[in-house]
Design an enzyme around this catalytic site. Structure first.
Site, short mmCIF file in Angstrom:
data_model
loop_
_atom_site.label_atom_id
_atom_site.label_comp_id
_atom_site.label_asym_id
_atom_site.label_seq_id
_atom_site.Cartn_x
_atom_site.Cartn_y
_atom_site.Cartn_z
N TYR A 106 29.53 -18.47 19.56
CA TYR A 106 29.36 -17.80 18.27
C TYR A 106 30.48 -16.80 18.03
CZ TYR A 106 27.23 -14.79 14.72
OH TYR A 106 26.99 -14.05 13.59
N GLN A 107 30.70 -15.90 18.98
CA GLN A 107 31.64 -14.78 18.77
C GLN A 107 33.08 -15.31 18.58
OE1 GLN A 107 29.73 -11.92 19.05
NE2 GLN A 107 28.83 -11.78 21.09
N ASP A 182 25.26 2.02 7.01
CA ASP A 182 24.91 0.85 6.21
C ASP A 182 26.19 0.13 5.76
OD1 ASP A 182 23.91 -0.95 4.42
OD2 ASP A 182 23.36 0.54 2.91
N GLY A 183 26.32 -1.13 6.14
CA GLY A 183 27.52 -1.89 5.81
C GLY A 183 27.71 -2.05 4.31
N ASP A 201 29.00 -10.18 10.94
CA ASP A 201 28.21 -10.70 12.06
C ASP A 201 26.80 -10.12 11.93
OD1 ASP A 201 27.10 -11.54 14.41
OD2 ASP A 201 28.27 -10.19 15.68
N1 SPM Z 1 19.11 -19.95 11.67
C1 SPM Z 1 19.71 -19.47 12.84
C2 SPM Z 1 19.04 -18.23 13.31
C3 SPM Z 1 19.91 -17.46 14.22
N2 SPM Z 1 19.43 -16.16 14.34
C4 SPM Z 1 20.29 -15.22 15.00
C5 SPM Z 1 21.56 -14.98 14.30
C6 SPM Z 1 22.33 -13.88 14.99
C7 SPM Z 1 23.71 -13.73 14.47
N3 SPM Z 1 24.36 -12.56 15.03
C8 SPM Z 1 24.52 -12.59 16.43
C9 SPM Z 1 25.16 -11.35 16.96
C10 SPM Z 1 26.16 -11.68 18.01
N4 SPM Z 1 27.28 -10.81 17.94
#
Ligand code: SPM
Length: 336
Positions: A106-107, A182-183, A201
């Protein structure tokens, strides 16, 4: 068992004003009869089950070795546990935000998809991302001179620094300035044209992040970006939230006059095993997100950071290839 008692002792989710007074379109789209306080399943003792009205009828589960932290901030319930197979896990309001094992997917993608798509990014803003993982990834880019982050919940920052040192390491970069707040308000105060890139994010749109999925927020981002600047936002799952994605694409198409794209990555511990990102650019120098002009792969040897685990240039281009059912919907919204 110690874990069993924890399952029944979790604090209740604090009702937010908007949930009491009527939810937004995005939230309504997710509402079901499910009790949103049923975060921890008592059905299988010793397991965390991610039960939420946002993905009714399904719940991914992880075996819990030990609960390491439970707290309630002004905004949400915060929990960290040691899992058997994914390392430590950060949970906000019963929803998994990251695990040590798959957070890279993800990151790295939410960060390098935008930053590798423009030459020499210098000023970057992160909204949310309090765990510091996106900061860690932005810091890999040697051209970047200024990294601002606005996170609403200081408890997320503190918990990440205590339990996730390999993620929160991003805060150690001297280019980083942390703003707790608050963003939405932060962005409104940003002078027009300030940033080369904004990365949002966020958590999901039920809870403190709700406004980060709404049109006025995207308008503020567009204003804060320079011509040809780029934004990358967490944009949910094509398997679960196509209605939300449609709305986001429609809004972005109206606001961002450069390009508007949806990309995705796999995250095994997120519901449906994947999550998407909206990648948009403002009017100005053309940004072709599908063909990165600022590759980072070769920078690794010069960097003090640990090597990238997930992102590479081939995956960058592939991330924009969509399954037919999603392509049909997203392309039709993108052209309307
Ligand atoms: N529909 C997908 C649901 C996912 N829920 C979590 C999303 C989190 C996103 N931010 C993660 C933070 C990591 N830096």
């Amino acid at each position: 068992m110690a874990e069993e008692s924890v399952f029944t002792d979790l604090p209740m989710k604090r009702p937010r004003e908007d949930e009491e007074n009527g939810a937004s379109a995005a939230t309504e789209a997710m509402e079901t009869e499910t009790n949103s306080n049923d975060y921890i399943s008592p059905v299988i003792p010793g397991w965390f089950s991610e039960i939420s009205p946002m993905w009714p009828g399904e719940a991914h589960s992880l075996k819990v070795e030990k609960i390491l932290f439970q707290g309630k901030s002004d905004y949400q319930n915060v929990m960290v546990f040691q899992s058997s197979t994914y390392g430590k896990v950060l949970v906000l309001d019963g929803v998994i935000q990251l695990t040590e094992r798959d957070e890279c997917a993800y990151q790295e993608m939410i960060t390098h998809l935008p930053l590798c798509s423009i030459a020499n990014p210098k000023k970057v803003l992160v909204i949310g991302g309090g765990d510091g993982g996106v900061l860690r990834e932005v810091a890999r880019h040697t051209s970047v001179e200024q990294i601002d982050i606005c996170e609403i919940d200081k408890m997320v920052v503190d918990v990440s620094k205590k339990f996730f040192p390999d993620v929160s390491v991003g805060y150690e970069d001297p280019r980083v300035t942390l703003h707790i707040g608050d963003g939405v308000a932060f962005l409104k105060a940003v002078p027009g044209g300030t940033y080369d890139a904004v990365i949002v994010d966020s958590s999901d749109p039920i809870g403190p992040a709700q406004e980060l999925f709404e049109k006025p927020f995207f308008e503020s981002i567009a204003k804060a970006l320079r011509p040809g600047g780029v934004v990358s936002t967490q944009a949910e799952s094509i398997w679960l939230h196509m209605n939300i994605i449609e709305d986001i694409v429609t809004n972005c198409r109206q606001i961002f006059k450069g390009s508007v794209n949806y990309a995705w990555t796999t995250v095994p511990t997120y519901p449906s095993g994947m999550i998407g990102f909206m990648l948009c650019s403002t009017e100005g120098p053309t940004v072709d997100f599908k063909h990165p002009v600022n590759p980072i792969d070769s920078n690794d040897s010069q960097s003090k950071s640990k090597p990238l685990k997930f992102y590479n240039s081939e995956l960058h281009t592939a991330a924009f290839c969509l399954p037919s059912f999603a392509k049909k919907v997203i392309d039709s919204k993108a052209q309307s």
